[in-house]
Design a protein around this motif. Structure first.
Motif, PDB file in Angstrom:
ATOM      1  N   GLN A  52       0.839  -1.201   0.000  1.00 50.38           N
ATOM      2  CA  GLN A  52       0.000   0.000   0.000  1.00 50.38           C
ATOM      3  C   GLN A  52       0.870   1.245   0.000  1.00 50.38           C
ATOM      4  O   GLN A  52       1.915   1.290   0.655  1.00 50.38           O
ATOM      5  CB  GLN A  52      -0.926   0.021   1.217  1.00 50.38           C
ATOM      6  N   ASN A  54       0.351   5.417   0.664  1.00 52.34           N
ATOM      7  CA  ASN A  54      -0.385   6.647   0.969  1.00 52.34           C
ATOM      8  C   ASN A  54       0.478   7.813   0.510  1.00 52.34           C
ATOM      9  O   ASN A  54       1.618   7.952   0.965  1.00 52.34           O
ATOM     10  CB  ASN A  54      -0.665   6.753   2.464  1.00 52.34           C
ATOM     11  N   GLY A 248     -13.029   5.468  -4.485  1.00 53.69           N
ATOM     12  CA  GLY A 248     -12.222   5.164  -5.656  1.00 53.69           C
ATOM     13  C   GLY A 248     -12.552   3.796  -6.240  1.00 53.69           C
ATOM     14  O   GLY A 248     -13.331   3.027  -5.681  1.00 53.69           O
ATOM     15  N   ASN A 250     -11.799  -0.157  -7.983  1.00 52.08           N
ATOM     16  CA  ASN A 250     -10.984  -1.352  -7.804  1.00 52.08           C
ATOM     17  C   ASN A 250     -11.099  -2.236  -9.039  1.00 52.08           C
ATOM     18  O   ASN A 250     -12.077  -2.148  -9.791  1.00 52.08           O
ATOM     19  CB  ASN A 250     -11.387  -2.130  -6.542  1.00 52.08           C
ATOM     20  N   GLY A 262      -6.107  -4.560  -7.532  1.00 54.68           N
ATOM     21  CA  GLY A 262      -5.583  -3.217  -7.361  1.00 54.68           C
ATOM     22  C   GLY A 262      -6.718  -2.256  -7.065  1.00 54.68           C
ATOM     23  O   GLY A 262      -7.833  -2.417  -7.576  1.00 54.68           O
ATOM     24  N   TRP A 264      -7.671   2.097  -5.667  1.00 54.25           N
ATOM     25  CA  TRP A 264      -7.245   3.469  -5.377  1.00 54.25           C
ATOM     26  C   TRP A 264      -8.371   4.177  -4.645  1.00 54.25           C
ATOM     27  O   TRP A 264      -9.539   4.080  -5.038  1.00 54.25           O
ATOM     28  CB  TRP A 264      -6.920   4.205  -6.687  1.00 54.25           C
ATOM     29  N   ARG A 265      -8.013   4.857  -3.528  1.00 53.50           N
ATOM     30  CA  ARG A 265      -8.983   5.699  -2.823  1.00 53.50           C
ATOM     31  C   ARG A 265      -8.472   7.131  -2.814  1.00 53.50           C
ATOM     32  O   ARG A 265      -7.296   7.383  -2.554  1.00 53.50           O
ATOM     33  CB  ARG A 265      -9.182   5.229  -1.377  1.00 53.50           C
ATOM     34  N   TYR A 266      -9.389   8.071  -3.076  1.00 52.71           N
ATOM     35  CA  TYR A 266      -9.069   9.501  -3.150  1.00 52.71           C
ATOM     36  C   TYR A 266      -9.820  10.221  -2.045  1.00 52.71           C
ATOM     37  O   TYR A 266     -11.037  10.038  -1.879  1.00 52.71           O
ATOM     38  CB  TYR A 266      -9.482  10.038  -4.520  1.00 52.71           C
ATOM     39  N   ASN A 293      -4.163  10.491  -1.666  1.00 48.59           N
ATOM     40  CA  ASN A 293      -4.321   9.243  -2.410  1.00 48.59           C
ATOM     41  C   ASN A 293      -3.884   8.046  -1.580  1.00 48.59           C
ATOM     42  O   ASN A 293      -2.893   8.110  -0.854  1.00 48.59           O
ATOM     43  CB  ASN A 293      -3.475   9.280  -3.688  1.00 48.59           C
ATOM     44  N   GLU A 294      -4.629   6.953  -1.715  1.00 47.58           N
ATOM     45  CA  GLU A 294      -4.267   5.668  -1.127  1.00 47.58           C
ATOM     46  C   GLU A 294      -4.352   4.616  -2.221  1.00 47.58           C
ATOM     47  O   GLU A 294      -5.410   4.446  -2.850  1.00 47.58           O
ATOM     48  CB  GLU A 294      -5.196   5.299   0.030  1.00 47.58           C
ATOM     49  N   PHE A 295      -3.251   3.916  -2.473  1.00 51.17           N
ATOM     50  CA  PHE A 295      -3.195   2.861  -3.489  1.00 51.17           C
ATOM     51  C   PHE A 295      -2.874   1.534  -2.805  1.00 51.17           C
ATOM     52  O   PHE A 295      -2.111   1.493  -1.837  1.00 51.17           O
ATOM     53  CB  PHE A 295      -2.103   3.148  -4.521  1.00 51.17           C
TER      54      PHE A 295
END
Length: 304
Positions: A52, A54, A248, A250, A262, A264-266, A293-295
């Motif tokens: 992850q 951030n 986000g 997925n 995979g 992503w959260r924004y 951003n969180e990936f």
């Protein structure tokens, strides 16, 4: 050994490749952060690797990498145990802009994982083994055979930066011959932060996670997930200091003997700080342990 982000990523890739040898079907994780009730059957093992990132705060640079290396085991068809080794790499430089947080300095370096003893005018880079976690999931009802699947989750964590006890209520419903999955987790956690001056600083949090995933092709699924996050400056959800919303997409791909996800959260604008936590907000967003951003990338392989 000093850990850099290059070494951390390489370790995750090598470990995942080394364990890619089974021909059994995996218990898939179609979401990035939401736990579902697709557990390992009795007597089955699965390896899972997560990475992850951030990234991005109000100013400067901030990258917090976390890796979680997990083994899952099906004790029964409805009860799963797992163990994790957690590692991290944090890179931060001039990433605060709120003058209340920086006192007289126009910018300063901080964020989750940056110790309060660090000189805020200088960049911070450090990585290593964070610690370990244990996980237990008990499935009360199965979403394949019931309108709503319900499960209970408990995870204690012991680490260099924090100790945590996390509990979740897992909810899941499947539709259209299980091609559409709707899932939610209600997450409550008590934490003690260790990297802050004087150590063992108590916090707690409440998260509501919701998401959907649709299998649009035989091996492919995609969807969306959201996080409604609440932070508290005391244990047991007392004295709320932060509120933030993330959303986000997925995407998930599965073969017979492996799968990868995979997401992503924004962080949406409109986050708020209150109750003495105002110094951790600026530009309508919440900082401290959070970012824009969180990936996340997860890969799983069954082992028998």
């Amino acid at each position: 050994m000093k850990i850099t982000i290059q070494k951390l990523v390489a370790f995750c890739l090598i470990l995942a490749a080394a364990l890619h040898f089974s021909l059994a079907h995996a218990g898939e994780g179609a979401f990035g952060w939401i736990y579902t009730l697709d557990l390992q059957p009795k007597g089955k093992w699965e390896f899972e690797q997560r990475l992850q990132l951030n990234q991005t705060q109000a100013a400067g640079t901030y990258e917090a990498w976390t890796a979680r290396t997990e083994l899952e085991y099906g004790v029964t068809n409805d009860f799963q145990l797992a163990g994790y080794i957690n590692s991290y790499y944090t890179s931060a430089n001039q990433n605060y802009t709120n003058p209340e947080a920086c006192e007289d300095a126009p910018t300063c370096t901080g964020g989750y994982g940056v110790p309060s003893s660090h000189d805020p005018s200088k960049a911070y880079r450090r990585g290593g083994i964070e610690g370990g976690s244990l996980e237990a999931i008990y499935r009360l009802t199965n979403p394949v055979t019931s309108p709503v699947g319900v499960g209970l989750y408990l995870e204690p964590t012991w680490g260099r930066n924090k100790d945590e006890l996390e509990a979740r209520l897992l909810l899941q419903s499947n539709f259209i011959d299980d091609r559409l999955i709707l899932a939610s987790n209600i997450v409550v956690a008590n934490e003690r932060l260790k990297f802050i001056e004087n150590g063992n600083v108590p916090e707690s949090m409440l998260d509501i996670l919701i998401g959907a995933s649709y299998r649009f092709a035989p091996k492919w699924s995609a969807g969306v997930e959201a996080r409604f996050h609440n932070d508290y400056s005391e244990l047991n959800l007392r004295n709320q200091v932060q509120r933030a919303t993330f959303i986000g997409p997925n995407v998930h791909y599965a073969e017979k003997d492996w799968w990868v996800t995979g997401a992503w959260r924004y962080q949406l604008a409109g986050g708020t700080c209150m109750g003495g936590g105002e110094a951790e907000c600026s530009n309508a967003r919440v900082w401290d342990s959070h970012s824009v951003n969180e990936f996340i990338v997860k890969v799983g392989f069954p082992l028998n």
